[in-house]
Write a protein that holds these residues in place. Structure first.
Motif, mmCIF file in Angstrom:
data_model
loop_
_atom_site.group_PDB
_atom_site.id
_atom_site.type_symbol
_atom_site.label_atom_id
_atom_site.label_comp_id
_atom_site.label_asym_id
_atom_site.label_seq_id
_atom_site.Cartn_x
_atom_site.Cartn_y
_atom_site.Cartn_z
ATOM 1 N N ILE A 161 0.749 -1.184 -0.041
ATOM 2 C CA ILE A 161 0.024 0.017 0.186
ATOM 3 C C ILE A 161 0.798 0.976 0.116
ATOM 4 O O ILE A 161 0.584 2.166 -0.653
ATOM 5 C CB ILE A 161 -1.068 0.037 1.213
ATOM 6 C CG1 ILE A 161 -1.987 -1.145 1.136
ATOM 7 C CG2 ILE A 161 -1.549 1.402 1.402
ATOM 8 C CD1 ILE A 161 -2.856 -1.369 2.039
ATOM 9 N N GLU A 162 2.040 1.427 0.674
ATOM 10 C CA GLU A 162 2.778 2.477 0.825
ATOM 11 C C GLU A 162 3.501 2.854 -0.512
ATOM 12 O O GLU A 162 3.815 3.950 -0.774
ATOM 13 C CB GLU A 162 3.866 2.376 2.017
ATOM 14 C CG GLU A 162 3.378 2.432 3.526
ATOM 15 C CD GLU A 162 4.235 2.403 4.437
ATOM 16 O OE1 GLU A 162 5.343 2.179 4.163
ATOM 17 O OE2 GLU A 162 3.836 2.605 5.757
ATOM 18 N N SER A 163 3.842 1.664 -1.119
ATOM 19 C CA SER A 163 4.513 1.868 -2.279
ATOM 20 C C SER A 163 3.335 2.382 -3.472
ATOM 21 O O SER A 163 3.799 3.240 -4.325
ATOM 22 C CB SER A 163 5.352 0.564 -2.804
ATOM 23 O OG SER A 163 4.163 -0.320 -3.062
ATOM 24 N N SER A 164 2.469 1.897 -3.437
ATOM 25 C CA SER A 164 1.305 2.343 -4.332
ATOM 26 C C SER A 164 0.830 3.657 -4.268
ATOM 27 O O SER A 164 0.520 4.356 -5.064
ATOM 28 C CB SER A 164 0.464 1.405 -4.501
ATOM 29 O OG SER A 164 0.918 -0.094 -4.746
ATOM 30 N N PHE A 165 0.639 4.133 -2.887
ATOM 31 C CA PHE A 165 0.034 5.425 -2.513
ATOM 32 C C PHE A 165 0.881 6.129 -1.647
ATOM 33 O O PHE A 165 0.550 6.523 -0.472
ATOM 34 C CB PHE A 165 -1.269 5.063 -1.796
ATOM 35 C CG PHE A 165 -2.314 4.223 -2.674
ATOM 36 C CD1 PHE A 165 -3.110 4.867 -3.472
ATOM 37 C CD2 PHE A 165 -2.435 2.969 -2.366
ATOM 38 C CE1 PHE A 165 -4.044 4.160 -4.256
ATOM 39 C CE2 PHE A 165 -3.118 2.227 -3.189
ATOM 40 C CZ PHE A 165 -4.209 2.822 -4.220
ATOM 41 N N SER A 166 2.099 6.621 -2.098
ATOM 42 C CA SER A 166 3.268 7.075 -1.237
ATOM 43 C C SER A 166 2.681 8.567 -1.153
ATOM 44 O O SER A 166 3.346 9.184 -0.226
ATOM 45 C CB SER A 166 4.525 6.883 -2.005
ATOM 46 O OG SER A 166 4.663 7.591 -3.212
ATOM 47 N N ARG A 167 2.137 9.230 -1.959
ATOM 48 C CA ARG A 167 1.538 10.611 -1.938
ATOM 49 C C ARG A 167 0.517 10.745 -2.647
ATOM 50 O O ARG A 167 0.271 10.397 -3.902
ATOM 51 C CB ARG A 167 2.556 11.740 -2.347
ATOM 52 C CG ARG A 167 2.265 13.009 -2.240
ATOM 53 C CD ARG A 167 3.495 13.974 -2.508
ATOM 54 N NE ARG A 167 3.097 15.552 -2.516
ATOM 55 C CZ ARG A 167 2.948 15.894 -1.520
ATOM 56 N NH1 ARG A 167 3.366 15.358 -0.200
ATOM 57 N NH2 ARG A 167 2.549 17.247 -1.245
ATOM 58 N N VAL A 168 -0.685 11.161 -1.860
ATOM 59 C CA VAL A 168 -1.954 11.165 -2.521
ATOM 60 C C VAL A 168 -2.661 12.431 -1.775
ATOM 61 O O VAL A 168 -2.168 13.031 -0.817
ATOM 62 C CB VAL A 168 -2.931 10.008 -2.213
ATOM 63 C CG1 VAL A 168 -2.526 8.645 -2.719
ATOM 64 C CG2 VAL A 168 -2.940 9.740 -0.636
ATOM 65 N N ARG A 169 -3.640 13.019 -2.745
ATOM 66 C CA ARG A 169 -4.244 14.277 -2.220
ATOM 67 C C ARG A 169 -5.956 13.615 -2.069
ATOM 68 O O ARG A 169 -6.249 13.278 -3.350
ATOM 69 C CB ARG A 169 -4.284 15.272 -3.035
ATOM 70 C CG ARG A 169 -2.880 15.893 -3.223
ATOM 71 C CD ARG A 169 -2.748 17.183 -4.042
ATOM 72 N NE ARG A 169 -3.392 18.340 -3.089
ATOM 73 C CZ ARG A 169 -4.182 18.946 -4.001
ATOM 74 N NH1 ARG A 169 -4.710 18.444 -5.060
ATOM 75 N NH2 ARG A 169 -4.559 19.958 -3.324
ATOM 76 N N VAL A 170 -6.564 13.873 -1.039
ATOM 77 C CA VAL A 170 -8.037 13.255 -0.827
ATOM 78 C C VAL A 170 -8.775 14.310 -0.461
ATOM 79 O O VAL A 170 -8.320 15.134 0.368
ATOM 80 C CB VAL A 170 -8.074 12.113 0.170
ATOM 81 C CG1 VAL A 170 -9.309 11.533 0.463
ATOM 82 C CG2 VAL A 170 -7.006 11.157 -0.111
ATOM 83 N N ARG A 171 -9.979 14.436 -1.067
ATOM 84 C CA ARG A 171 -10.784 15.654 -0.964
ATOM 85 C C ARG A 171 -12.091 14.913 -0.054
ATOM 86 O O ARG A 171 -12.552 14.055 -0.339
ATOM 87 C CB ARG A 171 -11.381 16.213 -2.044
ATOM 88 C CG ARG A 171 -12.397 17.260 -1.879
ATOM 89 C CD ARG A 171 -12.764 18.113 -3.044
ATOM 90 N NE ARG A 171 -13.539 19.243 -2.932
ATOM 91 C CZ ARG A 171 -13.827 20.218 -3.305
ATOM 92 N NH1 ARG A 171 -13.013 20.455 -4.403
ATOM 93 N NH2 ARG A 171 -14.855 21.001 -3.427
ATOM 94 N N GLY A 172 -12.349 15.378 0.899
ATOM 95 C CA GLY A 172 -13.735 15.016 1.474
ATOM 96 C C GLY A 172 -14.086 15.766 3.061
ATOM 97 O O GLY A 172 -13.481 16.833 3.100
ATOM 98 N N GLU A 173 -15.080 15.346 3.523
ATOM 99 C CA GLU A 173 -15.586 16.154 4.555
ATOM 100 C C GLU A 173 -15.066 15.530 5.926
ATOM 101 O O GLU A 173 -15.209 14.289 5.925
ATOM 102 C CB GLU A 173 -17.178 16.008 4.847
ATOM 103 C CG GLU A 173 -17.720 16.572 5.981
ATOM 104 C CD GLU A 173 -19.412 16.739 6.029
ATOM 105 O OE1 GLU A 173 -20.064 16.988 7.047
ATOM 106 O OE2 GLU A 173 -19.698 16.268 4.898
#
Length: 519
Positions: free
Chosen positions: A30-42
């Motif tokens: 998981i860390e190698s596939s999503f090392s930097r993400v931007r998530v929008r939510g409440e």
């Protein structure tokens, strides 16, 4: 995952993993596939434990993502997470092996557009307004002419120059500048420390304490002015003991510090105009008041002089009043000397008349006569006292002899009375103690009867015995050859050798005194 694959056992194709190995493999994937993400939510649930970390949920209409902000990152965030705020979170995905769940480690968080900022601003405004921080009744009045003015702004901007220029034109005053950042993450904490620092100054110290504070900044976007919308800034402005003018942005810009301050100025220049009056206008007003005072004083003096002249005409001539008193004094002084001489002569004659009997042999004769009379009276008094003392002693002895038997009898009677009273008290105390014990025994006996199985039999129950053994189950009853059933009014035997027996009635208990019921 080839490093985790061992040689499969003979006859099996699937490798075997430990729980820790599979958890670590999932974490690395998981860390190698999503090392930097931007998530929008409440933002949903927000938890801030004592450790300093922040735990929250990011959600939309269908899913929930757990997230964590470590303590070191939370202290540097420009926007603090609040429940219900729509944000864009930046970070990485990882797993938490202790609970077999994945989560997002947030490194930065920002409101999702202008609408989120305005919604968060409106929520903060309602919260602070409910606490009374914007109440007009708590706002302080600005000093008319402050001696020292404290300015909180950037030292390199045009704002401080505009304020100093306007103060110099209107009424020069001492100015203390506290430099702060007016934009960015450092803005809110530095402005808060500046307000608290000015309030912490002591009057009469090396640095004079300001009489008025001005928090100023030029115009900008809502993001540029956001530092003045932070809750800590609004609370510091509301808690300031020194009157505070807010001059943040232009006339159309509104921040939370504008509501919490004692006065809002549309621009920094207008804040300087609110801080001090115009010196030339004051000088003109003082000159006008001086002229009015001079005219009023001159008119008042003229009126009093006229009034004095009017009163002087109605007064009598002072010389005439003095002449009459002087004549009366001369007349009285002429009569005083003869009157004193006559009084002295009268007193002298009276003294000579009283001194005549006291002179010569007459005085010695009177002294001897009085001495003889006093000695005779002393002898008679001594004789009388001696005789009276002997007579009184004899009377006292006779009286004591008559009273001694009577006193002894009275003492005996008093001792008898005290002994009788003590015996009566002991008898009453013993009787009361006996009655108390008897009542307690009776109460225990009634309680024993109430709690005993005899009372249960009266309510329709029965006791089943087999050879003096109480039967409590169906199995025991089936095995027993003879049974004896005890009812409320007697016992009944069953079985081959059972024969009718007269019912045994409980022996009537002796009547007890009516002590009442405990129930």
């Amino acid at each position: 995952m080839s490093d985790l694959i061992d040689d499969p056992a003979e006859g099996l194709n699937a490798p075997e993993f430990t729980v820790t190995e599979i958890s670590g493999a999932v974490k690395r994937t998981i860390e190698s596939s999503f090392s930097r993400v931007r998530v929008r939510g409440e933002i949903g649930r927000v938890s801030m434990p004592r450790s300093g970390h922040v735990y929250l949920d990011l959600k939309d209409d269908r899913s929930v993502l757990s997230a964590v902000i470590w303590k070191g990152v939370a202290g540097r965030l420009q926007t603090q997470p609040e429940e219900g705020m729509e944000v864009v979170a930046t970070g990485k995905l990882t797993t938490f092996g202790g609970q077999s769940k994945y989560q997002m480690v947030i490194e930065d968080i920002a409101p999702a557009g202008m609408g989120a900022l305005m919604a968060m601003l409106e929520k903060r405004k309602k919260t602070l307004e409910a606490e009374g921080l914007f109440d007009p009744g708590r706002k302080k009045e600005l000093p008319y002419l402050p001696e020292v003015i404290g300015v909180i702004t950037s030292p390199s901007g045009a704002v401080i120059r505009d304020i100093l220029h306007r103060l110099r034109d209107r009424f020069p005053r001492k100015v203390l500048l506290w430099p702060v950042a007016v934009q960015g993450a450092k803005c809110a904490p530095e402005v808060t420390r500046a307000i608290e620092g000015f309030n912490a100054m002591m009057s009469g110290g090396a640095i004079p304490r300001p009489d008025l504070l001005i928090v100023a900044r030029g115009g900008g976007s809502i993001e540029d002015l956001w530092g003045f919308n932070e809750e800590i800034v609004a609370r510091a402005a509301a808690a300031s003991d020194i009157p505070l003018i807010s001059a943040v942005g232009h006339e159309t810009d509104t921040t939370l510090i504008d509501f919490a301050s004692d006065m809002r100025a549309p621009t920094p220049t207008a804040a300087a105009e609110l801080a001090v009056p115009v010196r030339l206008e004051l000088l003109g007003w003082v000159g006008e008041q001086e002229a009015r005072l001079a005219r009023a004083l001159s008119q008042s003096i003229n009126q009093r002089q006229q009034r004095l002249r009017d009163l002087a005409r109605a007064l009598p001539n002072p010389q005439a009043l003095v002449d009459q008193a002087s004549q009366k004094f001369d007349f009285t002084g002429g009569r005083l000397a003869p009157a004193l001489q006559k009084a002295v002569q009268v007193k002298r004659l009276a003294l000579e008349k009283r001194a005549a009997p006291l002179q010569g042999a007459t005085l010695a004769q009177r002294i001897r006569h009085e001495d003889t009379r006093l000695k005779s009276m002393a002898r008679r008094l001594a004789s009388g006292l001696s005789s009276n003392t002997k007579t009184q002693r004899r009377v006292y002895d006779k009286t004591a002899q008559r009273l001694r038997p009577l006193a002894l009898k009275q003492e005996v009677d008093r001792k008898k009375t005290a002994f009788s009273a003590l015996s009566q008290r002991l008898s009453i105390s013993a009787l009361n103690q006996t009655n108390t014990w008897r009542n307690r025994i009776d109460a225990l006996e009634r309680l024993h009867q109430t709690l005993g199985y005899k009372e249960t039999l009266k309510r329709g129950y029965a006791v089943v015995r087999s050879q003096d053994h109480i039967v409590t189950s169906k199995v025991e009853a089936e095995k027993a050859t003879e049974l004896e059933i005890e009812f409320q009014d007697g016992r009944l035997a069953t079985g081959p050798s059972a024969s009718p027996k007269p019912s045994r009635k409980a022996k009537p208990s002796p009547p007890k005194p009516d002590q009442g019921s405990l129930f």
